[in-house]
Design a protein around this motif. Structure first.
Motif, PDB file in Angstrom:
ATOM      1  N   LEU A  58      -6.042  22.782  -7.924  1.00  0.00           N
ATOM      2  CA  LEU A  58      -4.808  21.489  -7.891  1.00  0.00           C
ATOM      3  C   LEU A  58      -3.915  22.214  -6.518  1.00  0.00           C
ATOM      4  N   GLN A  59      -4.291  23.777  -5.958  1.00  0.00           N
ATOM      5  CA  GLN A  59      -3.950  23.935  -4.361  1.00  0.00           C
ATOM      6  C   GLN A  59      -4.720  22.795  -3.647  1.00  0.00           C
ATOM      7  N   GLN A  60      -5.941  22.572  -3.866  1.00  0.00           N
ATOM      8  CA  GLN A  60      -6.666  21.724  -2.651  1.00  0.00           C
ATOM      9  C   GLN A  60      -6.291  20.680  -3.150  1.00  0.00           C
ATOM     10  N   LYS A  61      -6.159  19.903  -4.217  1.00  0.00           N
ATOM     11  CA  LYS A  61      -5.888  18.609  -4.276  1.00  0.00           C
ATOM     12  C   LYS A  61      -4.505  18.235  -3.810  1.00  0.00           C
ATOM     13  N   LEU A  62      -3.654  19.359  -3.662  1.00  0.00           N
ATOM     14  CA  LEU A  62      -1.900  19.218  -3.054  1.00  0.00           C
ATOM     15  C   LEU A  62      -2.218  19.088  -1.919  1.00  0.00           C
ATOM     16  N   LYS A  63      -3.165  20.424  -1.273  1.00  0.00           N
ATOM     17  CA  LYS A  63      -3.118  19.858   0.091  1.00  0.00           C
ATOM     18  C   LYS A  63      -3.446  19.333   0.738  1.00  0.00           C
ATOM     19  N   GLN A  64      -4.458  18.593   0.359  1.00  0.00           N
ATOM     20  CA  GLN A  64      -5.160  17.393   0.709  1.00  0.00           C
ATOM     21  C   GLN A  64      -4.090  16.613   0.507  1.00  0.00           C
ATOM     22  N   ASP A  65      -3.682  16.576  -0.170  1.00  0.00           N
ATOM     23  CA  ASP A  65      -3.013  14.935  -0.611  1.00  0.00           C
ATOM     24  C   ASP A  65      -2.159  15.054   0.236  1.00  0.00           C
ATOM     25  N   LEU A  66      -1.161  15.792   0.455  1.00  0.00           N
ATOM     26  CA  LEU A  66       0.310  16.229   1.185  1.00  0.00           C
ATOM     27  C   LEU A  66       0.326  16.244   2.463  1.00  0.00           C
ATOM     28  N   MET A  67      -0.811  17.138   3.021  1.00  0.00           N
ATOM     29  CA  MET A  67      -0.576  17.293   4.850  1.00  0.00           C
ATOM     30  C   MET A  67      -0.712  15.754   5.417  1.00  0.00           C
ATOM     31  N   LYS A  68      -0.796  15.006   5.137  1.00  0.00           N
ATOM     32  CA  LYS A  68       0.051  13.997   5.858  1.00  0.00           C
ATOM     33  C   LYS A  68       1.251  13.709   6.293  1.00  0.00           C
TER      34      LYS A  68
END
Length: 151
Positions: A58-68
């Motif tokens: 979840l940490q990875q997915k959230l960071k990946q999708d929200l960095m934008k």
């Protein structure tokens, strides 16, 4: 301010309670109100029907999708989105057995988190005790429940 708790329900339990989500909600509600040994019994029931949170995924997915997103920040297990021009913010805290989301302003702000989470797990159950709102992040499809015997 809106507060949500999110749990991953075991898939067989999710299938069994499809269409009867209020029963799951009332289990969590009773746990919230209970004291002493009854609270412990309800906690064990909740542990039995839920799965641990896959925190790293979840940490990875959230960071990946929200960095934008311009108003996104992350600190340890907490993800924060703040959109100033919409006067909205949401904070998601990742625990070992549940996620905790606090949001204010536009409903769009929590939807940003919900959309990412629903792609990670098929049986996320979210609820707000104070508002008596609950449901699946990713509604289960009826065909998922049809069992056919091999011919």
């Amino acid at each position: 301010m809106r507060h949500y708790e999110l749990y991953i329900v075991e898939e067989d339990v999710a299938r069994q309670y499809y269409g009867q989500e209020s029963k799951l909600f009332y289990l969590f509600l009773e746990h919230e109100k209970a004291k002493g040994s009854q609270k412990e019994i309800l906690r064990k029931q909740i542990e039995y029907i839920t799965k641990p949170i896959p925190a790293l995924l979840l940490q990875q997915k959230l960071k990946q999708d929200l960095m934008k997103i311009e108003g996104y920040r992350k600190k340890k297990n907490t993800h924060l989105i703040e959109i100033i021009d919409r006067d909205s913010k949401a904070e998601l805290v990742i625990g070992s057995d549940a996620l905790y989301l606090t949001a204010e302003g536009s409903f769009e702000i929590e939807t940003m988190f919900f959309e990412i989470l629903r792609k990670c797990e098929p049986a996320f159950f979210a609820f707000s005790i104070s508002e008596h709102r609950y449901g699946w992040l990713k509604p289960l499809k009826q065909q998922d429940f049809l069992r056919t015997n091999p011919v």
